[in-house]
Design a protein around this motif. Structure first.
Motif, PDB file in Angstrom:
ATOM      1  N   ARG A  36     -28.278 -14.516 -17.607  1.00 61.87           N
ATOM      2  CA  ARG A  36     -27.791 -15.387 -16.850  1.00 61.87           C
ATOM      3  C   ARG A  36     -28.342 -15.083 -15.128  1.00 61.87           C
ATOM      4  NH1 ARG A  36     -23.041 -16.208 -13.843  1.00 61.87           N
ATOM      5  NH2 ARG A  36     -22.334 -14.428 -14.629  1.00 61.87           N
ATOM      6  N   VAL A  38     -27.696 -14.681 -11.691  1.00 60.30           N
ATOM      7  CA  VAL A  38     -26.477 -14.413 -10.615  1.00 60.30           C
ATOM      8  C   VAL A  38     -26.538 -14.860  -9.380  1.00 60.30           C
ATOM      9  CG1 VAL A  38     -24.504 -12.941  -9.908  1.00 60.30           C
ATOM     10  CG2 VAL A  38     -25.598 -12.807 -12.378  1.00 60.30           C
ATOM     11  N   ARG A  54     -27.890 -11.383 -15.183  1.00 58.82           N
ATOM     12  CA  ARG A  54     -27.001 -10.522 -15.950  1.00 58.82           C
ATOM     13  C   ARG A  54     -27.210 -10.787 -17.472  1.00 58.82           C
ATOM     14  NH1 ARG A  54     -20.390 -10.300 -15.366  1.00 58.82           N
ATOM     15  NH2 ARG A  54     -20.159  -8.871 -17.315  1.00 58.82           N
ATOM     16  N   LEU A  59     -26.311  -5.597 -15.241  1.00 62.59           N
ATOM     17  CA  LEU A  59     -26.857  -6.348 -14.202  1.00 62.59           C
ATOM     18  C   LEU A  59     -28.385  -5.987 -13.968  1.00 62.59           C
ATOM     19  CD1 LEU A  59     -24.099  -6.370 -11.150  1.00 62.59           C
ATOM     20  CD2 LEU A  59     -25.062  -8.179 -12.799  1.00 62.59           C
TER      21      LEU A  59
END
Length: 66
Positions: A36, A38, A54, A59
């Motif tokens: 995803r 961020v 992420r 991260l």
């Protein structure tokens, strides 16, 4: 009180447009891999990070180079 002046759109050089396209491709690749996105072009005191993604609890910090 008056409104702030509208922002002017900067003219992008061919190199900047190529860099933008490379960042878009990297973001699409990460998203297809299940990450995803961020943040994009996150600016910090010491510089900029092109992409922050992420993947579950990890991260991922990405600097796109051409």
């Amino acid at each position: 009180m008056s409104s702030p002046a509208p922002r002017r759109t900067a003219v992008r050089t061919p190199k900047q447009r190529a860099g933008d396209a490379a960042e878009d491709a990297a973001a699409k690749h990460l998203a297809a891999a299940g990450c995803r996105i961020v943040a994009r072009n996150a600016r910090y005191r010491d510089g900029e990070i092109d992409l922050v993604a992420r993947e579950r609890d990890v991260l991922v910090f990405v600097e796109v180079r051409m």
